[in-house]
Design a protein around this motif. Sequence first.
Motif, PDB file in Angstrom:
ATOM      1  N   PRO A   1      24.590 -29.996  25.911  1.00  0.00           N
ATOM      2  CA  PRO A   1      24.959 -28.586  25.726  1.00  0.00           C
ATOM      3  C   PRO A   1      25.640 -27.968  26.939  1.00  0.00           C
ATOM      4  CG  PRO A   1      22.759 -28.987  24.891  1.00  0.00           C
ATOM      5  CD  PRO A   1      23.161 -30.235  25.625  1.00  0.00           C
ATOM      6  N   LEU A   2      26.658 -27.173  26.654  1.00  0.00           N
ATOM      7  CA  LEU A   2      27.296 -26.360  27.683  1.00  0.00           C
ATOM      8  C   LEU A   2      26.337 -25.246  28.120  1.00  0.00           C
ATOM      9  CD1 LEU A   2      30.865 -25.907  26.158  1.00  0.00           C
ATOM     10  CD2 LEU A   2      30.212 -27.431  28.026  1.00  0.00           C
ATOM     11  N   ARG A   3      26.596 -24.728  29.300  1.00  0.00           N
ATOM     12  CA  ARG A   3      25.789 -23.606  29.795  1.00  0.00           C
ATOM     13  C   ARG A   3      25.843 -22.456  28.787  1.00  0.00           C
ATOM     14  NH1 ARG A   3      27.611 -19.454  32.759  1.00  0.00           N
ATOM     15  NH2 ARG A   3      29.543 -20.585  33.203  1.00  0.00           N
ATOM     16  N   GLY A   4      24.679 -21.918  28.483  1.00  0.00           N
ATOM     17  CA  GLY A   4      24.595 -20.819  27.530  1.00  0.00           C
ATOM     18  C   GLY A   4      24.282 -21.238  26.113  1.00  0.00           C
ATOM     19  N   MET A   5      24.217 -22.565  25.858  1.00  0.00           N
ATOM     20  CA  MET A   5      23.905 -23.056  24.518  1.00  0.00           C
ATOM     21  C   MET A   5      22.678 -23.960  24.547  1.00  0.00           C
ATOM     22  SD  MET A   5      25.973 -21.580  22.480  1.00  0.00           S
ATOM     23  CE  MET A   5      25.725 -22.495  20.948  1.00  0.00           C
ATOM     24  N   GLU A   6      21.929 -23.950  23.447  1.00  0.00           N
ATOM     25  CA  GLU A   6      20.752 -24.803  23.285  1.00  0.00           C
ATOM     26  C   GLU A   6      20.874 -25.576  21.983  1.00  0.00           C
ATOM     27  OE1 GLU A   6      16.818 -22.742  24.267  1.00  0.00           O
ATOM     28  OE2 GLU A   6      18.137 -21.047  23.797  1.00  0.00           O
ATOM     29  N   VAL A   7      20.281 -26.765  21.946  1.00  0.00           N
ATOM     30  CA  VAL A   7      20.208 -27.544  20.714  1.00  0.00           C
ATOM     31  C   VAL A   7      18.760 -27.922  20.445  1.00  0.00           C
ATOM     32  CG1 VAL A   7      22.532 -28.470  21.050  1.00  0.00           C
ATOM     33  CG2 VAL A   7      20.555 -29.795  21.815  1.00  0.00           C
ATOM     34  N   LYS A   8      18.456 -28.148  19.173  1.00  0.00           N
ATOM     35  CA  LYS A   8      17.116 -28.578  18.771  1.00  0.00           C
ATOM     36  C   LYS A   8      17.256 -29.476  17.548  1.00  0.00           C
ATOM     37  CE  LYS A   8      14.200 -25.518  16.970  1.00  0.00           C
ATOM     38  NZ  LYS A   8      13.137 -24.463  16.820  1.00  0.00           N
ATOM     39  N   ILE A   9      16.504 -30.569  17.523  1.00  0.00           N
ATOM     40  CA  ILE A   9      16.507 -31.497  16.395  1.00  0.00           C
ATOM     41  C   ILE A   9      15.175 -31.338  15.665  1.00  0.00           C
ATOM     42  CG2 ILE A   9      16.906 -33.860  15.648  1.00  0.00           C
ATOM     43  CD1 ILE A   9      19.181 -32.789  17.315  1.00  0.00           C
ATOM     44  N   VAL A  10      15.231 -31.038  14.363  1.00  0.00           N
ATOM     45  CA  VAL A  10      14.005 -30.756  13.619  1.00  0.00           C
ATOM     46  C   VAL A  10      13.933 -31.603  12.356  1.00  0.00           C
ATOM     47  CG1 VAL A  10      13.930 -28.392  14.487  1.00  0.00           C
ATOM     48  CG2 VAL A  10      15.024 -28.860  12.288  1.00  0.00           C
ATOM     49  N   ASP A  11      12.699 -31.730  11.834  1.00  0.00           N
ATOM     50  CA  ASP A  11      12.510 -32.438  10.564  1.00  0.00           C
ATOM     51  C   ASP A  11      12.629 -31.467   9.404  1.00  0.00           C
ATOM     52  OD1 ASP A  11      10.122 -30.985  10.485  1.00  0.00           O
ATOM     53  OD2 ASP A  11       8.895 -32.684  11.150  1.00  0.00           O
ATOM     54  N   ALA A  12      12.349 -31.939   8.209  1.00  0.00           N
ATOM     55  CA  ALA A  12      12.510 -31.111   7.011  1.00  0.00           C
ATOM     56  C   ALA A  12      11.601 -29.894   7.025  1.00  0.00           C
ATOM     57  CB  ALA A  12      12.243 -31.951   5.764  1.00  0.00           C
ATOM     58  N   ALA A  13      10.518 -29.953   7.774  1.00  0.00           N
ATOM     59  CA  ALA A  13       9.592 -28.820   7.865  1.00  0.00           C
ATOM     60  C   ALA A  13       9.952 -27.861   8.984  1.00  0.00           C
ATOM     61  CB  ALA A  13       8.168 -29.341   8.056  1.00  0.00           C
ATOM     62  N   GLY A  14      11.032 -28.157   9.713  1.00  0.00           N
ATOM     63  CA  GLY A  14      11.460 -27.287  10.792  1.00  0.00           C
ATOM     64  C   GLY A  14      10.781 -27.559  12.116  1.00  0.00           C
ATOM     65  N   GLN A  15      10.049 -28.671  12.206  1.00  0.00           N
ATOM     66  CA  GLN A  15       9.346 -29.025  13.438  1.00  0.00           C
ATOM     67  C   GLN A  15      10.200 -29.959  14.287  1.00  0.00           C
ATOM     68  OE1 GLN A  15       6.324 -27.565  14.207  1.00  0.00           O
ATOM     69  NE2 GLN A  15       6.876 -26.418  12.363  1.00  0.00           N
ATOM     70  N   ALA A  16      10.172 -29.760  15.604  1.00  0.00           N
ATOM     71  CA  ALA A  16      10.954 -30.591  16.513  1.00  0.00           C
ATOM     72  C   ALA A  16      10.515 -32.047  16.397  1.00  0.00           C
ATOM     73  CB  ALA A  16      10.786 -30.100  17.944  1.00  0.00           C
ATOM     74  N   VAL A  17      11.469 -32.951  16.366  1.00  0.00           N
ATOM     75  CA  VAL A  17      11.167 -34.374  16.244  1.00  0.00           C
ATOM     76  C   VAL A  17      11.103 -34.990  17.642  1.00  0.00           C
ATOM     77  CG1 VAL A  17      12.334 -34.484  14.011  1.00  0.00           C
ATOM     78  CG2 VAL A  17      13.589 -35.091  16.089  1.00  0.00           C
ATOM     79  N   PRO A  18      10.444 -36.136  17.785  1.00  0.00           N
ATOM     80  CA  PRO A  18      10.381 -36.801  19.099  1.00  0.00           C
ATOM     81  C   PRO A  18      11.773 -37.192  19.596  1.00  0.00           C
ATOM     82  CG  PRO A  18       8.746 -37.705  17.596  1.00  0.00           C
ATOM     83  CD  PRO A  18       9.634 -36.828  16.770  1.00  0.00           C
ATOM     84  N   THR A  19      11.919 -37.266  20.901  1.00  0.00           N
ATOM     85  CA  THR A  19      13.179 -37.679  21.511  1.00  0.00           C
ATOM     86  C   THR A  19      13.638 -39.012  20.928  1.00  0.00           C
ATOM     87  OG1 THR A  19      12.645 -36.541  23.568  1.00  0.00           O
ATOM     88  CG2 THR A  19      14.312 -38.273  23.691  1.00  0.00           C
TER      89      THR A  19
ATOM     90  N   GLY B   1      23.918 -28.089   9.671  1.00  0.00           N
ATOM     91  CA  GLY B   1      24.126 -28.983   8.545  1.00  0.00           C
ATOM     92  C   GLY B   1      24.367 -30.420   8.960  1.00  0.00           C
ATOM     93  N   ASP B   2      24.376 -30.692  10.259  1.00  0.00           N
ATOM     94  CA  ASP B   2      24.575 -32.049  10.750  1.00  0.00           C
ATOM     95  C   ASP B   2      23.237 -32.679  11.104  1.00  0.00           C
ATOM     96  OD1 ASP B   2      27.311 -32.132  10.479  1.00  0.00           O
ATOM     97  OD2 ASP B   2      27.699 -31.366  12.482  1.00  0.00           O
ATOM     98  N   VAL B   3      23.216 -33.997  11.092  1.00  0.00           N
ATOM     99  CA  VAL B   3      22.044 -34.784  11.465  1.00  0.00           C
ATOM    100  C   VAL B   3      22.351 -35.457  12.796  1.00  0.00           C
ATOM    101  CG1 VAL B   3      20.527 -36.687  10.795  1.00  0.00           C
ATOM    102  CG2 VAL B   3      21.448 -35.141   9.047  1.00  0.00           C
TER     103      VAL B   3
ATOM    104  N   ASP C   1      14.541 -39.526  17.819  1.00  0.00           N
ATOM    105  CA  ASP C   1      14.455 -39.531  16.359  1.00  0.00           C
ATOM    106  C   ASP C   1      15.562 -38.683  15.755  1.00  0.00           C
ATOM    107  OD1 ASP C   1      12.267 -41.107  16.637  1.00  0.00           O
ATOM    108  OD2 ASP C   1      10.837 -39.723  15.688  1.00  0.00           O
ATOM    109  N   SER C   2      15.951 -39.032  14.544  1.00  0.00           N
ATOM    110  CA  SER C   2      17.014 -38.319  13.844  1.00  0.00           C
ATOM    111  C   SER C   2      16.459 -37.123  13.083  1.00  0.00           C
ATOM    112  CB  SER C   2      17.717 -39.268  12.870  1.00  0.00           C
ATOM    113  OG  SER C   2      18.796 -38.637  12.249  1.00  0.00           O
ATOM    114  N   GLY C   3      17.209 -36.037  13.062  1.00  0.00           N
ATOM    115  CA  GLY C   3      16.796 -34.853  12.323  1.00  0.00           C
ATOM    116  C   GLY C   3      17.936 -33.860  12.204  1.00  0.00           C
ATOM    117  N   GLU C   4      17.649 -32.712  11.611  1.00  0.00           N
ATOM    118  CA  GLU C   4      18.655 -31.669  11.434  1.00  0.00           C
ATOM    119  C   GLU C   4      18.977 -31.027  12.787  1.00  0.00           C
ATOM    120  OE1 GLU C   4      20.249 -30.541   8.636  1.00  0.00           O
ATOM    121  OE2 GLU C   4      19.373 -32.184   7.483  1.00  0.00           O
ATOM    122  N   LEU C   5      20.255 -30.818  13.042  1.00  0.00           N
ATOM    123  CA  LEU C   5      20.709 -30.251  14.315  1.00  0.00           C
ATOM    124  C   LEU C   5      20.805 -28.731  14.206  1.00  0.00           C
ATOM    125  CD1 LEU C   5      21.861 -30.498  17.196  1.00  0.00           C
ATOM    126  CD2 LEU C   5      24.122 -30.853  16.147  1.00  0.00           C
ATOM    127  N   LEU C   6      20.053 -28.032  15.047  1.00  0.00           N
ATOM    128  CA  LEU C   6      20.110 -26.578  15.155  1.00  0.00           C
ATOM    129  C   LEU C   6      20.675 -26.207  16.518  1.00  0.00           C
ATOM    130  CD1 LEU C   6      16.548 -25.589  13.799  1.00  0.00           C
ATOM    131  CD2 LEU C   6      18.611 -26.137  12.490  1.00  0.00           C
TER     132      LEU C   6
END
Length: 542
Positions: free
Chosen positions: A364-382, A417-419, A384-389
């Motif tokens: 991420p560029l300065r000022g932006m954050e990313v999070k990878i979550v599962d179908a329940a919206g919970q962060a997945v382990p480093t 909408g990306d994984v 692991d594949s999941g939805e990109l927020l």
Amino acid sequence: MEFDPVLLAPRLAPMKAAGLWRDETIDTYLRKAVQERPDKPAVVAYASDQAEPVRLSYRQLDERVGRIARGLAAAGVGRQDVVTFQLPNCWEFVALSLACVRIGAVANPVMPIFRQHELNFMLNFGESKVFIVPRVFRGFDYEAMARGMLPGLPHLKQLVVLGGEGEDSFERVLLGDATPPLAGPGLGPDEVALLMYTSGTTGEPKGVMHTSNTLFSNLHAYIETMALGRGEVILGASPMAHLTGYVYLAMLPVALNATTVLQDVWDARRALQIVRAEGVTFSMASTPFVADLCGAVEAGEASIPAFNKFCCAGAPIPPVLIERAQRVLGMRLCSAWGMTENGAVTVTEPSRALEMSGVSDGRPLRGMEVKIVDAAGQAVPTGDSGELLVRGASLFAGYLKRPHLNGVDADGWFDTGDVATVDAAGYIRITGRSKDVVIRGGENIPVVEIENLLYQHPAISVVAVVGYPDKRLGERVCAFVTVKEGASFTFEDMVAYLESRQVARQYFPERLEIAPDLPRTPSGKLQKFKLRTAAKAFGDAD
């Protein structure tokens, strides 16, 4: 035009307190360049039908921006009115973008590939007041198309034809001397500055709204990460009506007080000649541009040692291309991932390009954050594949007239909408897309829209459009079709039908596969993943 930038309010105080939104507009930087380096080259525009480029210093660019701004005002464009321009990469594109900011209007660049089907929707949905087209470009008569559309554009006040010969020519309407002086303030940093349509899964384009603050927060962070400076000479060959071209090839050079060199029709051999003549140092585009440059040098064109930094977005960079670009061009390829809704969110630094660009899409560029979550919206382990927020400073202001589609939760996270996966150092890797979009050569193909049109053909019973791998473009498009009993449907029928519906030719599928039935779930839903698997064989066979 009444805009509804509902995603701004929650971020106003925190982004300004953090220094991420500096309340600047591009006009701030243009005026600074005119004051400090008026004779420095601002734009060098190469046109495929002209022997010599147009060269404008910052003083000359500013003078033309002022004249165009006054011309727009005289044509009835007011604050927050939408100005739509369908132009190739040319100095007029850059000047129009700057002129809109100067009078408080909203720039709405649209791709030259669009035809009546797409344009009628976009101009009416955005209530565009002015529509600017070239007379002819690449053999297509844009003037005739635009004139034929006029009866169906009730909001439009003025058609302007670049290179035209009538009373509505660009030169007469926007560069005339008999225009009144400007009155009132220019665009505010938190007002909508850019309306750009993006193809999605809803069957119709969505109008992405950006402000100067959302755009400049991204520009500052991008410049910092890519280690760009005032001395850059930037090649603008990727279409400027994409966010990539608009932000990083048109706005960024002005923000740096650097020089942008424009090429209207892509040709790798010509590009290398331009790069050598102008001393180009940097560009950003999709991977086919780099592959073509490599091919041209391998075919005998001279190399370009000063042009040693390139940022690729739109699709993952094949590792073989990273090695090839370094070996053939002496160029470091930096991977990036982003969207029209955010600009470049993640970028691989030039210092780590050889190591990371082939295995990641940056961090991420300065000022932006990313999070990878599962179908329940919970962060997945480093790992692991999941939805990109994503969330942060460059997140858009919302979709025009469709706030219900904004996809942002109460904590400010936007569902891309990306994984993807993310590693311990923060580098992400896009592993798939939950959005039903094919990306061909960096261009989003609106799958649902093409499917909906094909469904209307009397011979078609079922249709599914998917992508398949291509070495140069990343993906190509295949239409799987089941025809009605007793009917027939050929590839030629498909092309003729889409032409009759006035669809941009770049959206046409390259393949048609007729099948007795298409795979479905027990509930009847099409299983597109099986079709994508089947379509991979087409790419392997090429």
